[in-house]
Design a protein around this motif. Structure first.
Motif, PDB file in Angstrom:
ATOM      1  N   PRO B  39       0.812  -1.216   0.000  1.00 39.21           N
ATOM      2  CA  PRO B  39       0.000   0.000   0.000  1.00 39.21           C
ATOM      3  C   PRO B  39       0.847   1.268   0.000  1.00 39.21           C
ATOM      4  N   LEU B  41       3.209   1.975  -1.813  1.00 40.11           N
ATOM      5  CA  LEU B  41       3.609   2.376  -3.167  1.00 40.11           C
ATOM      6  C   LEU B  41       2.591   3.317  -3.798  1.00 40.11           C
ATOM      7  N   ARG B  42       1.430   3.374  -3.210  1.00 42.82           N
ATOM      8  CA  ARG B  42       0.374   4.280  -3.670  1.00 42.82           C
ATOM      9  C   ARG B  42      -0.005   4.023  -5.133  1.00 42.82           C
ATOM     10  N   LEU B  43      -0.071   2.763  -5.511  1.00 46.16           N
ATOM     11  CA  LEU B  43      -0.479   2.439  -6.876  1.00 46.16           C
ATOM     12  C   LEU B  43      -1.987   2.573  -6.993  1.00 46.16           C
ATOM     13  N   ASP B  44      -2.430   2.904  -8.201  1.00 46.02           N
ATOM     14  CA  ASP B  44      -3.846   3.074  -8.462  1.00 46.02           C
ATOM     15  C   ASP B  44      -4.476   1.684  -8.658  1.00 46.02           C
ATOM     16  N   ALA B  47      -5.331   0.687 -12.146  1.00 48.99           N
ATOM     17  CA  ALA B  47      -4.147   0.458 -12.968  1.00 48.99           C
ATOM     18  C   ALA B  47      -3.545  -0.911 -12.668  1.00 48.99           C
ATOM     19  N   VAL B  48      -3.595  -1.294 -11.387  1.00 49.65           N
ATOM     20  CA  VAL B  48      -3.071  -2.604 -11.001  1.00 49.65           C
ATOM     21  C   VAL B  48      -3.890  -3.699 -11.683  1.00 49.65           C
TER      22      VAL B  48
END
Lengths: 533, 322
Positions: B39, B41-44, B47-48
């Motif tokens: 979490p 990494l603040r990935l969307d 998008a993942v």
């Protein structure tokens, strides 16, 4: 008959050893930096592991960086910037003397292109979160796109070669901190579909770069050899060769440093090693606060949990002596955390101490709740010795006030999955604060990182208002106020801010520990007082 | 003979298929996914999901397995989800380093085990025998990690004689440099290998020495060394060949623990990091590689048996007729 042969071979090997240590051929001064893992990519936009993020900044220069102590933004590729339009318009002026390694200047087009890559629907990297506030970013992400990062984005206007206007959807004061990313060279990447970028050869072998170093050689899982770039706009770096050397075992790293086979050991993990380093006059030890805190979070998403009662959470917050943790487990290499604001941040409130250690009051508070038996499950990621100790210590302290806690270490991926699934009561983990004090990501009820399900309307309102507040003083005051409310609700027990420790050979000069970037101002580093080979 | 070999081959293929199914499903049902899902990494999340979908990882596991198997049969081992490069390329980069380490250690440990094990068996109860017994017991029971750390502590730290990390000094290299880096990991690996093999050798040789034909040879006045060389070792070779053959596959997968402590850039470490990163194609390829090698080694051991021991050939011939 075999025996003498084998003995001879071993002897020969040993003899060889004697002659090896001086057989280096490099010309200029060199630096051997220890790394726990090998970088996966050199493309900063697609770095998802710490090693890649660290090394990529040798090859790619960011728009801006931050002062290591004050966290004030410092221009890099940006010469200056203006904020206008009621906090919605950012005018970015790029330096005119910065060039890509192939001789083309770094332009506003490059920056605009990079922003579009980050906002493209096929981009699964970290940067979108920071740029999503740009006007049109969400549309750009949702629209039916070509596979390339092309087309228009409402909030981006290239004024001239070196000026870019960025308009936000709404005023958002923390946005400036989002500009610490390095742009990619548009002329190299614009024909590459965004979905293919992370697998593209240029992500492994950056042929065109802007940073102080260029990739010279890479041995898989062994080392990355970076060589000083002649074309760096701030001048050629003082250290000719940097070997980013992969040694996964921290103890072996330490041994190699003490033996003089490594020069810089970042991310030193065991405070117990400190005396060994400090007594060695060939070494210099650097420390800095980190932009991350460890804490024990309470699962507030769970229905019918004993933790729904705020008094239980507050009691647990008073059960643990955080000063003792810092002194005994961190051996003083850290600071007590009272809330989510880091001591490095401007919003930090030194007078705010949060909960003190008071087991008596905790027991009383717990008795008030009328709960007979409080039994909770604490999860954390296995393999982190410090966290293991903290977990055990916390469960003992909780037992002293009558709360029984079962401690469950988990393999990382299983841990993350459990965290998302919510099958736990307590979780011991670290949260990164970022450079800007805005803690919406973790503690706003709509924050993507709010895994605990914390929700308080007033905290939300304060955080939102802070985002729109342009006066620095007022904005920081709002974060402090939000922190107070947050901690009162006790969604977790804030434990400590660990310090980052770096050990380097005393020959390394001008090294400045930075909470966010290992290679901060690497072009100014020098090696002195050691014979160059 | 041909039928026998064909039969064994068919059996081998079946086992291999089984191994891939089990590994594939276990791996996919284990928690986690190949895209780092930290979490922090603040990935969307959308998008993942898209990232996973682009790589076919959103499909049901049986369908993914079918796709994987189909590609494999066309000779395509897939692309690493972490490194974004073809898996064979990644393996090719790491296998030489591993072989350098494991083969050297194997030659040392096995050669030494045969030599010293025979000596010890020739004089049971002698000082040499006692020492070897003690060393092998120690080598088998001491934890590998501890031995590695001890070696680093003593030879790299205290005595500062040998490098404790890596395969070569970055930026220098050269044969001698690599050899110096080899000493510690090879020694540790050899010790545990030796401890393992020497027990086999000793027992096997002792068993052969108690045979009547050895007594006959001794009775007709042959010298002890001649007996060992001409009568004992050839007969003891059979079980030893099996042991050696069965170790071969693991020469390719490396020694994860040793590679970790000594920062050796080999397969063992690679397999571990890939497993932790849920890099499915790499995990599958590594498992398949091991499975194929184990199967081949078994097959080879059987065939060598038949060559070395005429009795087996005859037995199989009769078995075939029945």
């Amino acid at each position: 008959m075999k025996k003498p042969v084998i003995l001879l071979m071993v002897l020969a090997l040993l003899l060889w050893t004697g002659c090896t240590s001086k057989g280096r051929t490099a010309k200029g001064p060199s630096l051997r930096v220890a790394a726990l893992a090998a970088p996966v990519t050199f493309n900063p936009l697609f770095a998802r592991d710490p090693a890649s993020a660290e090394v990529a900044l040798l090859f790619f220069e960011p728009l801006l960086t931050f002062h290591p102590e004050t966290l004030e933004p410092e221009g890099r590729l940006l010469k200056s910037w203006e904020i206008g339009g009621g906090g919605r318009e950012y005018t970015l002026h790029l330096r005119r003397d910065a060039f890509w390694s192939d001789g083309t200047p770094v332009t506003a087009e490059d920056v605009a292109f990079t922003v579009k890559v980050a906002c493209h629907p096929d981009y699964a990297g970290w940067l979108y979160y920071y740029l999503k506030h740009i006007d049109g970013a969400a549309d750009y992400r949702e629209g039916d796109r070509s596979c390339l990062a092309e087309g228009e984005m409402g909030g981006l206007t290239v004024e001239d070669g070196f000026t870019l206007k960025v308009r936000l959807a709404e005023p958002f004061a923390p946005f400036l901190a989002s500009l610490a990313f390095p742009p990619l060279p548009a002329h190299v990447w614009q024909e590459v579909p965004v979905a293919e970028m992370e697998g593209h050869i240029f992500s492994r072998q950056p042929a065109v770069f802007s940073g102080p170093y260029r990739l010279h050689e890479r041995r898989p899982d062994a080392f990355v050899h970076a060589r000083a770039s002649e074309t760096y706009y701030l001048g050629k770096p003082g250290i000719e060769d940097i070997y980013y050397t992969v040694i996964p075992n921290p103890e072996t790293q330490l041994v190699e440093l003490l033996a003089g086979r490594l020069d810089l050991l970042p991310h030193l993990n065991k405070p117990e090693d400190m005396p060994l380093l400090l007594e060695n006059d060939k070494l210099a030890v650097y420390t800095t606060d980190r932009l991350a805190y460890d804490f024990i979070g309470f699962n507030l998403k769970k229905v019918a949990s004993q933790l729904s009662d705020r008094r239980v959470r507050q009691a647990l917050s008073m059960a643990v002596d955080r000063r003792e943790l810092v002194e005994k487990l961190l051996l003083g290499m850290g600071k007590v955390a009272a809330g989510p604001l880091s001591p490095l941040q401007r919003a930090f409130d030194a007078d705010f101490t949060g909960y003190g250690y008071d087991p008596e009051a905790a027991r009383k508070l717990l008795a008030e709740t009328g709960l007979r038996k409080v039994e909770l499950k604490l999860i954390f990621n296995a393999g982190n010795l410090l966290r293991e100790n903290v977990a055990v210590l916390f469960s003992q302290k909780a037992a002293a006030i009558g709360v029984s806690i079962s401690v469950v270490p988990m393999e990382w991926e299983a841990f993350v999955e459990t965290l998302y699934r919510g099958d736990f009561d307590l979780v011991l983990l670290g949260f990164g604060t970022g450079v800007d004090p805005d803690f919406s990501y973790h503690w706003h009820s709509g924050g993507p990182g709010n895994l605990l399900g914390y929700s308080n309307r007033e905290v939300n309102r304060l955080l939102e208002e802070a985002g729109k507040t342009l006066t620095e003083q007022e904005r920081m005051a709002l974060y402090r106020e939000a922190q107070k409310l947050l901690v009162e609700d006790a969604p977790g027990v804030w434990l400590y801010y660990r310090q980052a420790v770096y050990a380097a050979t005393a020959a390394l000069r001008n090294f400045r520990p930075h909470p966010d970037f290992l290679f901060y101002q690497v072009h100014q580093w020098e090696m002195r007082g050691r014979a160059t080979w | 003979m041909v039928r026998l070999v064909a039969g064994r081959l068919a059996q081998t293929l079946l086992v291999l298929a089984g191994v891939t199914v089990v590994t594939f499903f276990m791996m996919h049902y284990a928690p986690g996914q190949p895209l780092q899902n930290n979490p922090e990494l603040r990935l969307d999340p959308t998008a993942v999901e898209r990232w996973l979908a682009l790589r076919g990882l959103d499909k049901p596991v049986p369908a993914q397995y079918a796709a994987w198997l189909g590609r494999l049969l066309c000779g395509d081992m897939g692309v690493s989800l972490v490194y974004n490069r073809p898996v064979p390329e990644l393996l090719r980069e790491r296998i030489p380093a591993t072989l350098l380490l494991t083969v050297t250690a194997f030659v040392f440990s096995f050669g030494l085990a045969v030599f010293l094990g025979t000596k010890a068996a020739a004089r049971p109860g002698s000082l040499l025998d006692t020492v070897i017994n003690a060393v092998s017991l120690g080598g088998v029971s001491l934890p590998g990690f501890w031995l590695c750390m001890l070696a680093v502590m003593v030879f790299s730290h205290r005595l500062n004689l040998l490098p404790g990390a890596g395969m070569a000094t970055p930026g220098s290299g050269g044969m001698a440099d690599v050899a110096a880096h080899l000493v510690l990991p090879v020694s540790v690996l050899s010790l545990s290998g030796f401890a393992h093999y020497v027990r086999y050798v000793r027992v096997t040789v002792m068993e052969v020495m108690s045979q009547d034909y050895v007594r006959t040879a001794r009775a007709k006045g042959l010298r002890k060394n001649a007996i060992l060389r001409r009568h004992v070792l050839p007969n003891a070779a059979l079980p030893l060949v099996t042991v050696a053959a069965l170790s071969l596959p693991f020469l390719f997968t490396g020694a994860a623990m040793v590679e970790y402590v000594f920062a050796w850039p080999g397969m063992g470490r690679f397999i571990i990091t890939s497993t932790l990163a849920r890099d499915y194609p790499v995990i599958m390829a590594a498992n398949l590689l091991v499975a194929v090698l184990v199967a081949l080694a078994n097959l080879a051991a059987d065939l060598v048996y038949m060559l070395l021991d005429p009795r087996l050939r005859v037995e199989h011939r009769y078995a075939g007729r029945r």
